[in-house]
Write a protein that holds these residues in place. Structure first.
Motif, short mmCIF file in Angstrom:
data_model
loop_
_atom_site.label_atom_id
_atom_site.label_comp_id
_atom_site.label_asym_id
_atom_site.label_seq_id
_atom_site.Cartn_x
_atom_site.Cartn_y
_atom_site.Cartn_z
N GLY A 198 0.79 -1.23 0.00
CA GLY A 198 0.00 0.00 0.00
C GLY A 198 0.82 1.28 0.00
O GLY A 198 0.67 2.12 -0.90
N PRO A 199 1.71 1.45 0.98
CA PRO A 199 2.46 2.71 1.03
C PRO A 199 3.39 2.91 -0.17
O PRO A 199 3.60 4.05 -0.59
CB PRO A 199 3.29 2.55 2.32
N ILE A 200 3.93 1.83 -0.74
CA ILE A 200 4.80 2.05 -1.90
C ILE A 200 3.96 2.37 -3.14
O ILE A 200 4.39 3.13 -4.00
CB ILE A 200 5.82 0.91 -2.13
N ALA A 201 2.75 1.83 -3.20
CA ALA A 201 1.84 2.22 -4.29
C ALA A 201 1.46 3.69 -4.12
O ALA A 201 1.35 4.43 -5.12
CB ALA A 201 0.60 1.33 -4.29
N ASP A 202 1.29 4.12 -2.87
CA ASP A 202 0.97 5.54 -2.63
C ASP A 202 2.13 6.44 -3.06
O ASP A 202 1.92 7.53 -3.59
CB ASP A 202 0.68 5.77 -1.14
N MET A 203 3.37 5.96 -2.83
CA MET A 203 4.53 6.72 -3.31
C MET A 203 4.53 6.77 -4.84
O MET A 203 4.80 7.82 -5.44
CB MET A 203 5.84 6.08 -2.83
N ALA A 204 4.23 5.65 -5.46
CA ALA A 204 4.23 5.59 -6.93
C ALA A 204 3.21 6.55 -7.52
O ALA A 204 3.44 7.18 -8.54
CB ALA A 204 3.95 4.15 -7.40
N LYS A 205 2.08 6.66 -6.83
CA LYS A 205 1.02 7.56 -7.31
C LYS A 205 1.31 9.02 -7.00
O LYS A 205 0.64 9.90 -7.52
CB LYS A 205 -0.32 7.18 -6.63
N GLY A 206 2.27 9.24 -6.09
CA GLY A 206 2.55 10.62 -5.69
C GLY A 206 1.67 11.08 -4.54
O GLY A 206 1.67 12.26 -4.18
#
Lengths: 156, 156
Positions: B47-55
């Protein structure tokens, strides 16, 4: 742009995947669910090797080593789910055995986490050697690190 | 003898630990609970790395790498919980989105597991380099392996 779109779709995919455990816990129940899941996964792998140690099932060196590695990998994970506001009597209404005194003893709680992580890593290493007696002895040491933390911070 | 006693106590300790997930699944609900827990733990870190990927949150190279490693470690684990008698409509009465067609396509299901495991391992490696664009691209590839399996084997 294409990459960003794909990442969004990955995130959506994870949202589907995490029906019961939500990333980026906003709520106490998410953190509690996460840590209980991680501890449960660790226990799933610990169980069969404890059964081997007890002689309830035959020792299988490869299987012991595989599960010991999994115990070691997962032993690092549960702890970020132990955060303020998620303990017993914190008013969140979720069933948990984690005592509120964890919040008062962060250094000791962390020391106990580290003991498990370190001893589980040794277990994974020892298990690779395929020597049943050595593996069993180290498993016992790992079990003691569980117990040490439960004795102090887990409800009876 | 002392070692055996200690191992027994370790096993008892794990029994306490695994209130919600039981090792050595005898019952469908144990296997279902196990795999849902493992997938949930993986999702927690994804979840948090997907949030980073999305900005949605700032890129933190160390945090991305740590969580990517956790995703990779856990990606190997859920699959032993997918066993016959644990799918939708198998009469166990447990809530699961895992379609019964998994049992009819074991080779394809295993191929899809392996795709996730392999791509997640690459993600953990790439994330170590600390290059956001590379890490984001590989995260997208991992997300596609999730989706590929969900499209075929997970209920809508």
């Amino acid at each position: 742009m294409r990459i960003i779109k794909a990442s969004l779709s990955a995130a959506a995919c994870v949202a589907m995947l995490t029906a019961s455990v939500t990333a980026n816990a906003a709520e106490p129940e998410d953190a509690i669910n996460y840590r209980q899941s991680a501890l449960g996964v660790m226990g799933w792998h610990f169980g069969p090797i404890a059964d081997m140690a007890k002689g309830d099932i035959d020792y299988d060196a490869d299987e012991f080593a595989r599960r010991a590695q999994n115990v070691s990998d997962v032993s690092r994970l549960p702890w970020e789910g132990f955060v303020d506001g998620t303990y017993q009597d914190d008013g969140h209404g979720v069933d948990t055995d984690a005592l509120a005194k964890i919040a008062d003893n962060p250094d000791d709680f962390e020391k106990k986490q580290k003991a498990l992580i370190d001893e589980a890593e040794k277990l994974a290493d020892v298990a690779q050697q395929g020597d049943f007696k050595l593996a069993r002895a180290q498993l016992s040491t790992v079990g003691k690190t569980c117990k040490s933390c439960h004795d102090d911070y887990r409800a009876e």
